[in-house]
Design a protein around this motif. Structure first.
Motif, PDB file in Angstrom:
ATOM      1  N   LEU A  45       0.812  -1.226   0.000  1.00  0.00           N
ATOM      2  CA  LEU A  45       0.000   0.000   0.000  1.00  0.00           C
ATOM      3  C   LEU A  45       0.846   1.278   0.000  1.00  0.00           C
ATOM      4  CD1 LEU A  45      -2.962  -0.837   2.435  1.00  0.00           C
ATOM      5  CD2 LEU A  45      -2.777  -1.190  -0.016  1.00  0.00           C
ATOM      6  N   ARG A  46       2.157   1.131  -0.134  1.00  0.00           N
ATOM      7  CA  ARG A  46       3.066   2.287  -0.074  1.00  0.00           C
ATOM      8  C   ARG A  46       2.581   3.484  -0.908  1.00  0.00           C
ATOM      9  NH1 ARG A  46       5.282   6.296  -0.243  1.00  0.00           N
ATOM     10  NH2 ARG A  46       7.487   6.875  -0.206  1.00  0.00           N
ATOM     11  N   PRO A  47       2.100   3.280  -2.169  1.00  0.00           N
ATOM     12  CA  PRO A  47       1.728   4.465  -2.974  1.00  0.00           C
ATOM     13  C   PRO A  47       0.496   5.216  -2.471  1.00  0.00           C
ATOM     14  CG  PRO A  47       2.110   2.540  -4.382  1.00  0.00           C
ATOM     15  CD  PRO A  47       2.031   2.044  -2.971  1.00  0.00           C
ATOM     16  N   ILE A  48      -0.385   4.555  -1.693  1.00  0.00           N
ATOM     17  CA  ILE A  48      -1.661   5.204  -1.362  1.00  0.00           C
ATOM     18  C   ILE A  48      -1.957   5.236   0.140  1.00  0.00           C
ATOM     19  CG2 ILE A  48      -2.905   4.996  -3.554  1.00  0.00           C
ATOM     20  CD1 ILE A  48      -3.556   2.366  -1.095  1.00  0.00           C
ATOM     21  N   ALA A  49      -1.058   4.697   0.959  1.00  0.00           N
ATOM     22  CA  ALA A  49      -1.345   4.549   2.396  1.00  0.00           C
ATOM     23  C   ALA A  49      -1.535   5.885   3.111  1.00  0.00           C
ATOM     24  CB  ALA A  49      -0.250   3.742   3.086  1.00  0.00           C
ATOM     25  N   VAL A  50      -1.038   6.974   2.530  1.00  0.00           N
ATOM     26  CA  VAL A  50      -1.215   8.292   3.140  1.00  0.00           C
ATOM     27  C   VAL A  50      -2.702   8.696   3.131  1.00  0.00           C
ATOM     28  CG1 VAL A  50      -0.828   9.644   1.026  1.00  0.00           C
ATOM     29  CG2 VAL A  50      -0.154  10.602   3.254  1.00  0.00           C
ATOM     30  N   LEU A  51      -3.514   7.964   2.368  1.00  0.00           N
ATOM     31  CA  LEU A  51      -4.964   8.240   2.367  1.00  0.00           C
ATOM     32  C   LEU A  51      -5.675   7.614   3.567  1.00  0.00           C
ATOM     33  CD1 LEU A  51      -5.661   7.608  -1.445  1.00  0.00           C
ATOM     34  CD2 LEU A  51      -5.530   9.829  -0.290  1.00  0.00           C
ATOM     35  N   THR A  52      -4.946   6.861   4.383  1.00  0.00           N
ATOM     36  CA  THR A  52      -5.573   6.174   5.519  1.00  0.00           C
ATOM     37  C   THR A  52      -6.300   7.155   6.441  1.00  0.00           C
ATOM     38  OG1 THR A  52      -3.879   4.462   5.481  1.00  0.00           O
ATOM     39  CG2 THR A  52      -5.170   4.657   7.507  1.00  0.00           C
ATOM     40  N   GLU A  53      -5.613   8.213   6.867  1.00  0.00           N
ATOM     41  CA  GLU A  53      -6.236   9.112   7.858  1.00  0.00           C
ATOM     42  C   GLU A  53      -7.509   9.755   7.322  1.00  0.00           C
ATOM     43  OE1 GLU A  53      -7.349  12.342  10.418  1.00  0.00           O
ATOM     44  OE2 GLU A  53      -6.738  12.552   8.337  1.00  0.00           O
ATOM     45  N   PRO A  54      -7.499  10.383   6.128  1.00  0.00           N
ATOM     46  CA  PRO A  54      -8.786  10.918   5.649  1.00  0.00           C
ATOM     47  C   PRO A  54      -9.854   9.832   5.472  1.00  0.00           C
ATOM     48  CG  PRO A  54      -7.054  11.201   3.980  1.00  0.00           C
ATOM     49  CD  PRO A  54      -6.386  10.761   5.241  1.00  0.00           C
ATOM     50  N   LEU A  55      -9.436   8.599   5.141  1.00  0.00           N
ATOM     51  CA  LEU A  55     -10.422   7.525   5.002  1.00  0.00           C
ATOM     52  C   LEU A  55     -11.045   7.150   6.349  1.00  0.00           C
ATOM     53  CD1 LEU A  55     -11.912   5.325   3.379  1.00  0.00           C
ATOM     54  CD2 LEU A  55      -9.841   3.929   3.454  1.00  0.00           C
ATOM     55  N   THR A  56     -10.298   7.325   7.448  1.00  0.00           N
ATOM     56  CA  THR A  56     -10.864   6.945   8.761  1.00  0.00           C
ATOM     57  C   THR A  56     -12.111   7.763   9.104  1.00  0.00           C
ATOM     58  OG1 THR A  56      -9.446   8.489  10.012  1.00  0.00           O
ATOM     59  CG2 THR A  56      -8.649   6.222   9.759  1.00  0.00           C
ATOM     60  N   ILE A  57     -12.203   8.978   8.561  1.00  0.00           N
ATOM     61  CA  ILE A  57     -13.391   9.801   8.812  1.00  0.00           C
ATOM     62  C   ILE A  57     -14.633   9.080   8.273  1.00  0.00           C
ATOM     63  CG2 ILE A  57     -14.465  12.074   8.394  1.00  0.00           C
ATOM     64  CD1 ILE A  57     -11.738  12.137   9.981  1.00  0.00           C
ATOM     65  N   ALA A  58     -14.506   8.599   7.039  1.00  0.00           N
ATOM     66  CA  ALA A  58     -15.612   7.859   6.419  1.00  0.00           C
ATOM     67  C   ALA A  58     -15.855   6.536   7.140  1.00  0.00           C
ATOM     68  CB  ALA A  58     -15.309   7.601   4.944  1.00  0.00           C
ATOM     69  N   GLU A  59     -14.770   5.881   7.534  1.00  0.00           N
ATOM     70  CA  GLU A  59     -14.918   4.580   8.203  1.00  0.00           C
ATOM     71  C   GLU A  59     -15.739   4.716   9.482  1.00  0.00           C
ATOM     72  OE1 GLU A  59     -13.926   1.643   7.135  1.00  0.00           O
ATOM     73  OE2 GLU A  59     -12.708   2.285   5.435  1.00  0.00           O
ATOM     74  N   LYS A  60     -15.396   5.708  10.289  1.00  0.00           N
ATOM     75  CA  LYS A  60     -16.128   5.883  11.551  1.00  0.00           C
ATOM     76  C   LYS A  60     -17.587   6.215  11.256  1.00  0.00           C
ATOM     77  CE  LYS A  60     -16.439   8.716  15.728  1.00  0.00           C
ATOM     78  NZ  LYS A  60     -15.865   9.830  16.501  1.00  0.00           N
ATOM     79  N   ALA A  61     -17.818   7.116  10.309  1.00  0.00           N
ATOM     80  CA  ALA A  61     -19.188   7.507   9.977  1.00  0.00           C
ATOM     81  C   ALA A  61     -19.995   6.290   9.526  1.00  0.00           C
ATOM     82  CB  ALA A  61     -19.177   8.562   8.877  1.00  0.00           C
ATOM     83  N   ILE A  62     -19.396   5.482   8.689  1.00  0.00           N
ATOM     84  CA  ILE A  62     -20.165   4.368   8.123  1.00  0.00           C
ATOM     85  C   ILE A  62     -20.337   3.231   9.130  1.00  0.00           C
ATOM     86  CG2 ILE A  62     -20.116   2.642   6.247  1.00  0.00           C
ATOM     87  CD1 ILE A  62     -19.059   5.283   4.625  1.00  0.00           C
ATOM     88  N   GLU A  63     -19.344   3.054  10.017  1.00  0.00           N
ATOM     89  CA  GLU A  63     -19.549   2.100  11.127  1.00  0.00           C
ATOM     90  C   GLU A  63     -20.769   2.524  11.950  1.00  0.00           C
ATOM     91  OE1 GLU A  63     -15.777   2.374  13.197  1.00  0.00           O
ATOM     92  OE2 GLU A  63     -14.757   1.510  11.437  1.00  0.00           O
ATOM     93  N   GLU A  64     -20.883   3.820  12.203  1.00  0.00           N
ATOM     94  CA  GLU A  64     -22.012   4.303  13.006  1.00  0.00           C
ATOM     95  C   GLU A  64     -23.324   4.145  12.237  1.00  0.00           C
ATOM     96  OE1 GLU A  64     -20.051   8.223  14.432  1.00  0.00           O
ATOM     97  OE2 GLU A  64     -20.936   7.290  16.182  1.00  0.00           O
ATOM     98  N   ILE A  65     -23.290   4.433  10.946  1.00  0.00           N
ATOM     99  CA  ILE A  65     -24.501   4.280  10.126  1.00  0.00           C
ATOM    100  C   ILE A  65     -24.964   2.821  10.128  1.00  0.00           C
ATOM    101  CG2 ILE A  65     -25.347   4.338   7.732  1.00  0.00           C
ATOM    102  CD1 ILE A  65     -23.372   6.874   7.513  1.00  0.00           C
ATOM    103  N   GLN A  66     -23.988   1.925  10.015  1.00  0.00           N
ATOM    104  CA  GLN A  66     -24.381   0.508   9.997  1.00  0.00           C
ATOM    105  C   GLN A  66     -25.015   0.095  11.318  1.00  0.00           C
ATOM    106  OE1 GLN A  66     -20.729  -1.048   8.398  1.00  0.00           O
ATOM    107  NE2 GLN A  66     -21.567  -1.099   6.319  1.00  0.00           N
TER     108      GLN A  66
END
Ligand SMILES: [Zn+2]
Ligand SMILES: [Zn+2]
Length: 365
Positions: free
Chosen positions: A145-166
């Protein structure tokens, strides 16, 4: 080492030499920073809207979206070894013994507001060459994931939101036997919106992204290429959007624009959910028909909530999702990264508007 520093009192931002950190306890890890993403929060800190230096310092090292490589570990570190890729979490707990959230390791839900955040509030950030932090705030990333792993932190915003939605969806006894896919509208096509759209599409939502870009633009094509539908605010007013979508089951707000968000709320469907992730600047009050809003909330079982930051689980699910998305959308996912720059180019990136979706500052090659 080089660091991009904000001096809130003197109102200046500069690249300068600071002392590099060393491991102080047996549970700490030292990282060489590879890349740091730039987002709206960084620009707001550079506009001195917020951002608080650590106690005793007149500057704050910026940066909270990072990817680093382990260079040294304390004697009791068990999960990391030199060479591992790591994404470090942003928020640190408050010290109040009564704060159940922080005491449970969920400082993203901190009750007291006395939490600290690396690169934002009272702790130096990641726009520098080396950092040290506790092992427990770090998340290992597969080398692939070296080329795209820096997207992890902004993705966590969506992850938390969608965990809550589920979890919210589980209030319906029929969630496991839905007759049709749920319809989600993503407001905004910035990084948080686009990453949110990826999670929603992957989770089975029929996903519409509504944004001000043109239908023939780069972002529209990107959304279509991952199976989403793009609706441009340039050609479709909100009633047109709603007509094209059919009933709206979910709105995932990622614009930070309160006006368009509140204008959309009256169009929400029965049993729908609206989640806010953006933090608007204060621009003065707007007129809202509160009777209509309250009637709908009650009579249509609607739920509106906000979410900020993310816990360890969301970092883990973000990394797992990045692995899946990278295989599923090998072109679209890296296309979110639209520019890589040297630390010397910080002025253009942070104080001006260079465009693009997610721009990075690269510290090591
Ligand atoms: Zn950010
Ligand atoms: Zn707390």
């Amino acid at each position: 080492m080089k660091a991009i520093c904000v001096f809130p009192k003197q109102k200046k931002v500069q690249l300068m030499e600071v002392e590099s950190p060393n491991i102080q306890t047996s549970t700490q890890v030292k990282l060489k920073i590879l890349e740091v993403g730039i987002c709206g929060t960084d620009k707001e800190i550079c506009a001195f809207q917020y951002g608080i230096p650590p106690n005793g310092s007149d500057y704050l090292i910026l940066g909270h979206e990072s990817l680093g490589e382990v260079v040294e570990v304390g004697s009791q570190v068990t999960q990391f070894k030199p060479g591992d890729l790591v994404v470090t979490m942003v928020r640190r707990p408050c010290s109040d013994p009564e704060c159940q959230a922080c005491r449970a390791g969920r400082q993203d839900f901190c009750f007291t507001g006395q939490f600290q955040e690396r690169g934002i509030k009272q702790q130096h950030g990641f726009m520098t060459e080396w950092i040290v932090d506790e092992e427990k705030y770090m998340n290992k990333v597969p080398a692939s994931l070296r080329p795209i792993a820096v997207l992890t932190e902004p993705l966590t915003i969506a992850e938390k939101a969608i965990e809550e939605i589920q979890r919210i969806q589980q209030r319906f006894p029929w969630t496991t036997s839905m007759k049709r896919p749920l319809r989600a509208v993503v407001l905004g096509a910035g990084p948080v919106g686009l990453l949110g759209a990826m999670v929603l599409i992957h989770s089975g939502f029929e996903t519409y992204v509504y944004s001000r870009e043109a239908v023939e633009g780069h972002r529209a094509k990107l959304i279509q290429s991952i199976g989403g539908k793009f609706i441009s605010a340039l050609n479709a007013a909100l009633p047109d959007l709603v007509k094209q979508v059919g009933g709206i089951d979910l709105v995932y707000e990622a614009t930070g624009a309160s006006k368009i968000s509140f204008e959309l709320i009256p169009f929400l469907g029965v049993n729908s959910t609206f989640v806010f992730t953006g933090v608007p600047g204060r621009k003065g009050p707007i007129l809202v028909d509160t009777d209509l809003l309250m009637r709908d909330l009650v009579l249509k079982n609607q739920l509106i909530f906000g979410t900020v930051n993310a816990g360890k689980e969301s970092y883990q699910s973000a990394i797992a999702h990045l692995e899946i998305f990278y295989k599923k959308w090998p072109e679209a996912l890296p296309a979110l990264i639209t520019g890589k720059f040297s630390p010397e180019q910080y002025e253009n990136l942070l104080l001006k508007n260079p465009g693009g979706i997610k721009n990075l500052i690269t510290f090591s090659n």
